[in-house]
Design a protein around this motif. Structure first.
Motif, PDB file in Angstrom:
ATOM      1  N   ASP A   1     -33.872  64.034  13.638  1.00 45.50           N
ATOM      2  CA  ASP A   1     -32.491  64.403  13.970  1.00 45.50           C
ATOM      3  C   ASP A   1     -31.771  63.182  14.525  1.00 45.50           C
ATOM      4  O   ASP A   1     -32.046  62.745  15.642  1.00 45.50           O
ATOM      5  N   PRO A   2     -30.847  62.596  13.779  1.00 46.58           N
ATOM      6  CA  PRO A   2     -30.187  61.368  14.235  1.00 46.58           C
ATOM      7  C   PRO A   2     -29.391  61.541  15.517  1.00 46.58           C
ATOM      8  O   PRO A   2     -29.188  60.583  16.256  1.00 46.58           O
ATOM      9  N   LEU A   3     -28.927  62.761  15.808  1.00 46.47           N
ATOM     10  CA  LEU A   3     -28.148  62.954  17.030  1.00 46.47           C
ATOM     11  C   LEU A   3     -28.992  62.784  18.283  1.00 46.47           C
ATOM     12  O   LEU A   3     -28.452  62.644  19.383  1.00 46.47           O
TER      13      LEU A   3
ATOM     14  N   GLY B   1     -26.710  63.432   6.572  1.00 43.76           N
ATOM     15  CA  GLY B   1     -27.301  62.294   5.882  1.00 43.76           C
ATOM     16  C   GLY B   1     -26.681  60.969   6.298  1.00 43.76           C
ATOM     17  O   GLY B   1     -27.377  59.965   6.467  1.00 43.76           O
ATOM     18  N   GLU B   2     -25.357  60.963   6.462  1.00 46.68           N
ATOM     19  CA  GLU B   2     -24.675  59.738   6.904  1.00 46.68           C
ATOM     20  C   GLU B   2     -25.121  59.351   8.311  1.00 46.68           C
ATOM     21  O   GLU B   2     -25.337  58.170   8.602  1.00 46.68           O
TER      22      GLU B   2
ATOM     23  N   SER C   1     -35.978  61.815   5.313  1.00 50.74           N
ATOM     24  CA  SER C   1     -35.171  62.313   4.190  1.00 50.74           C
ATOM     25  C   SER C   1     -34.748  63.763   4.355  1.00 50.74           C
ATOM     26  O   SER C   1     -34.067  64.314   3.486  1.00 50.74           O
ATOM     27  N   THR C   2     -35.113  64.401   5.475  1.00 50.13           N
ATOM     28  CA  THR C   2     -34.864  65.828   5.655  1.00 50.13           C
ATOM     29  C   THR C   2     -33.394  66.197   5.470  1.00 50.13           C
ATOM     30  O   THR C   2     -33.068  67.222   4.862  1.00 50.13           O
ATOM     31  N   LEU C   3     -32.473  65.382   5.980  1.00 51.33           N
ATOM     32  CA  LEU C   3     -31.044  65.720   5.944  1.00 51.33           C
ATOM     33  C   LEU C   3     -30.294  65.048   4.796  1.00 51.33           C
ATOM     34  O   LEU C   3     -29.071  65.158   4.716  1.00 51.33           O
TER      35      LEU C   3
ATOM     36  N   GLU D   1     -32.099  58.506  -2.478  1.00 52.86           N
ATOM     37  CA  GLU D   1     -32.428  57.356  -3.330  1.00 52.86           C
ATOM     38  C   GLU D   1     -32.043  56.045  -2.652  1.00 52.86           C
ATOM     39  O   GLU D   1     -32.729  55.038  -2.791  1.00 52.86           O
ATOM     40  N   LEU D   2     -30.929  56.057  -1.898  1.00 53.45           N
ATOM     41  CA  LEU D   2     -30.550  54.862  -1.138  1.00 53.45           C
ATOM     42  C   LEU D   2     -31.610  54.546  -0.093  1.00 53.45           C
ATOM     43  O   LEU D   2     -32.003  53.381   0.075  1.00 53.45           O
ATOM     44  N   LEU D   3     -32.090  55.575   0.597  1.00 52.09           N
ATOM     45  CA  LEU D   3     -33.174  55.366   1.565  1.00 52.09           C
ATOM     46  C   LEU D   3     -34.399  54.795   0.879  1.00 52.09           C
ATOM     47  O   LEU D   3     -35.013  53.837   1.368  1.00 52.09           O
TER      48      LEU D   3
END
Length: 253
Positions: free
Chosen positions: A89-91, A144-145, A168-170, A177-179
């Motif tokens: 979770d990026p937050l 994702g962003e 890659s979960t979100l 593909e960018l990841l």
């Protein structure tokens, strides 16, 4: 870069109402020196605990973990200078209002010049295709962003080891593909847990974790096959209508 070494590591936690501690990891001994290492297994198997030990977020109840000779308990500051960690979770790790500010914050300790920090932050965001969103509120970005901003902030400080917990979960297909391309081009050692078996197949070595133990350690294709067999076995006695945990396609969720 030296190896990541787990030497007889166990993690036990006290749980209210239980007479005995809950075992999260049990007797893990590993030397991880490959460039890309995947960790797969069911939810609750111990994957995240294993990863969080690499930068000292979780401490062993017994045994030791070292990163290039630095002890994750005694030398935790040295370890965290070497290890970058990206959460599911990026937050949980983005603390500033915008992506630009968050990446600049990650650079503050190592880069004194505000101008240089801004330039490096912009380069890191541009590498993720996010420069046009640099000054947008974190809360206006998609999940994702946000995940890619978090990855940019970690990569900006150039850690020797990059640890990713289900990154890659979100992500939608484009950002996944960018990841994938980004990870493929990195010089850092990568340790990544994932439910995405395509990403696991990109690794040099894959660990399968089950009930706090590493039950398979080897090449990616045999590891994925072993995980599938574990999943199938666990579902053998469940009526077909209740199935849903076992991956039938390349990607397991």
């Amino acid at each position: 870069m030296g190896a990541l070494i787990f030497d007889g590591v166990s993690v036990r936690v006290e749980v209210d109402g239980r007479p005995d501690p809950k075992i999260l990891l049990d007797g893990i001994s590993l030397t991880l020196s490959e460039h890309r290492i995947g960790v797969i297994g069911a939810n609750g198997s111990g994957k995240s605990t294993l990863l969080r030990m690499i930068n000292g977020l979780v401490q062993p109840s017994s045994g030791t973990v070292t990163v290039d000779g630095s002890h994750t308990v005694r030398d935790v500051r040295a370890v965290r200078r070497q290890v970058g960690f990206v959460f599911t979770d990026p937050l949980s790790q983005l603390v500033m209002p915008t992506g630009r500010e968050d990446v600049e914050l990650s650079l503050r300790r190592s880069v004194r010049s505000a101008t240089e920090r801004r330039q490096l932050a912009e380069a890191a965001l541009a590498g993720m295709g996010l420069l046009h969103l640099a000054d947008q509120s974190i809360y206006e970005l998609s999940g994702g962003e946000r995940q890619l901003v978090a990855l940019a902030a970690v990569l900006a400080v150039n850690p020797a080891v990059l640890v990713l917990d289900e990154p890659s979960t979100l992500l939608d297909l484009r950002n996944r593909e960018l990841l994938r391309r980004t990870l493929d081009g990195l010089s850092q050692q990568i340790v990544m847990s994932t439910h995405d078996l395509e990403l696991a197949l990109d690794m040099d070595r894959v660990l399968v974790v089950d009930s706090g133990r590493v039950v398979f350690d080897g090449g990616p294709a045999p590891a994925v096959a072993h995980y599938r067999s574990l999943c199938a076995a666990s579902l053998a006695d469940i009526p077909a209508a209740e199935h849903g945990a076992c991956p039938h396609t390349t990607v397991a969720r």
